[in-house]
Design an enzyme around this catalytic site. Structure first.
Site, PDB file in Angstrom:
ATOM      1  N   GLU A  13       0.834  -1.192   0.000  1.00  0.00           N
ATOM      2  CA  GLU A  13       0.000   0.000   0.000  1.00  0.00           C
ATOM      3  C   GLU A  13       0.868   1.242   0.000  1.00  0.00           C
ATOM      4  O   GLU A  13       1.871   1.316   0.703  1.00  0.00           O
ATOM      5  CB  GLU A  13      -0.879  -0.013   1.258  1.00  0.00           C
ATOM      6  CG  GLU A  13      -2.019   0.936   1.205  1.00  0.00           C
ATOM      7  CD  GLU A  13      -2.995   0.706   2.350  1.00  0.00           C
ATOM      8  OE1 GLU A  13      -3.594   1.700   2.777  1.00  0.00           O
ATOM      9  OE2 GLU A  13      -3.151  -0.441   2.796  1.00  0.00           O
ATOM     10  N   SER A  15       0.466   5.815  -0.544  1.00  0.00           N
ATOM     11  CA  SER A  15      -0.446   6.887  -0.148  1.00  0.00           C
ATOM     12  C   SER A  15      -1.734   6.870  -0.970  1.00  0.00           C
ATOM     13  O   SER A  15      -2.815   7.100  -0.441  1.00  0.00           O
ATOM     14  CB  SER A  15       0.234   8.237  -0.338  1.00  0.00           C
ATOM     15  OG  SER A  15       1.431   8.291   0.377  1.00  0.00           O
ATOM     16  N   PHE A  16      -1.599   6.614  -2.266  1.00  0.00           N
ATOM     17  CA  PHE A  16      -2.757   6.694  -3.159  1.00  0.00           C
ATOM     18  C   PHE A  16      -2.972   5.416  -3.957  1.00  0.00           C
ATOM     19  O   PHE A  16      -3.676   5.429  -4.956  1.00  0.00           O
ATOM     20  CB  PHE A  16      -2.590   7.879  -4.118  1.00  0.00           C
ATOM     21  CG  PHE A  16      -2.460   9.192  -3.407  1.00  0.00           C
ATOM     22  CD1 PHE A  16      -3.573   9.792  -2.837  1.00  0.00           C
ATOM     23  CD2 PHE A  16      -1.230   9.817  -3.286  1.00  0.00           C
ATOM     24  CE1 PHE A  16      -3.462  11.003  -2.173  1.00  0.00           C
ATOM     25  CE2 PHE A  16      -1.116  11.024  -2.618  1.00  0.00           C
ATOM     26  CZ  PHE A  16      -2.231  11.615  -2.056  1.00  0.00           C
ATOM     27  N   ASP A 133      13.774   6.585  -7.671  1.00  0.00           N
ATOM     28  CA  ASP A 133      13.262   6.133  -6.372  1.00  0.00           C
ATOM     29  C   ASP A 133      13.815   4.747  -6.035  1.00  0.00           C
ATOM     30  O   ASP A 133      13.077   3.859  -5.616  1.00  0.00           O
ATOM     31  CB  ASP A 133      11.729   6.120  -6.383  1.00  0.00           C
ATOM     32  CG  ASP A 133      11.123   6.044  -4.978  1.00  0.00           C
ATOM     33  OD1 ASP A 133      11.828   6.393  -3.999  1.00  0.00           O
ATOM     34  OD2 ASP A 133       9.964   5.631  -4.856  1.00  0.00           O
TER      35      ASP A 133
END
Length: 165
Positions: A13, A15-16, A133
């Site tokens: 999971e 944030s969005f 990232d």
């Protein structure tokens, strides 16, 4: 479009978004499906989500998570990205397991991970893609020992020269 059914609960999971294991009904193949909740995103975050689809679709390499398809699910207002399932978890999970067990990686294991990560990065860089990232949670593993870079949400394609951020 692939016809899928969810198996189990969310495997990850953000944030969005949430990631689910799904099974293709026609042959039982397991995939990962990332559902991005578009309604809660800013314009820039929506652009990042669509950018991830474009970048994943442009890369085919054994050390980069494979893209299968993307579609919009009207009922949930979610962009769904269907990707290869890395059935061995991620590198962060493996590091945490070593910490809990008070054990260490062997030098051979470290080189094994490192070399495959660099191969994945080279494949991206050859296409002028900057991941932006790289972290243990975005380095995925298969049960067969293959390392795959994933989560290209903030990746960018270099237009020319140096990238600036």
């Amino acid at each position: 479009m692939l016809t899928m059914s969810h198996i189990g609960s969310s495997t990850g999971e953000g944030s969005f978004s949430e990631v689910y294991r799904v099974k293709r009904k026609s042959d039982g193949t397991i995939y990962a499906m990332k559902k991005v909740k578009m309604g809660k995103l800013s314009a820039k975050e929506k652009e990042n989500a669509l950018n991830e689809v474009r970048i994943l679709a442009s890369v085919t390499h054994p050390n980069v998570i494979g893209y299968k398809e993307a579609f919009f699910e009207d009922s949930t207002n979610c962009l769904c990205l269907v990707m290869e399932n890395a059935d061995g978890g991620d590198l962060l999970m493996l590091i945490n397991n070593h910490k809990k067990g008070n054990t260490n990686f062997t030098e051979q294991q470290v080189w094994h991970f490192f070399i495959q990560m660099v191969r994945g990065l080279k494949a991206l860089h050859d296409l002028r893609i900057c991941h932006r990232d790289i972290k243990c949670a975005n380095v995925f593993l298969t049960k067969d020992g293959i390392v795959k870079l994933g989560d290209m949400n903030v990746s960018r394609v270099a237009k020319g020269g140096m990238m600036r951020t």
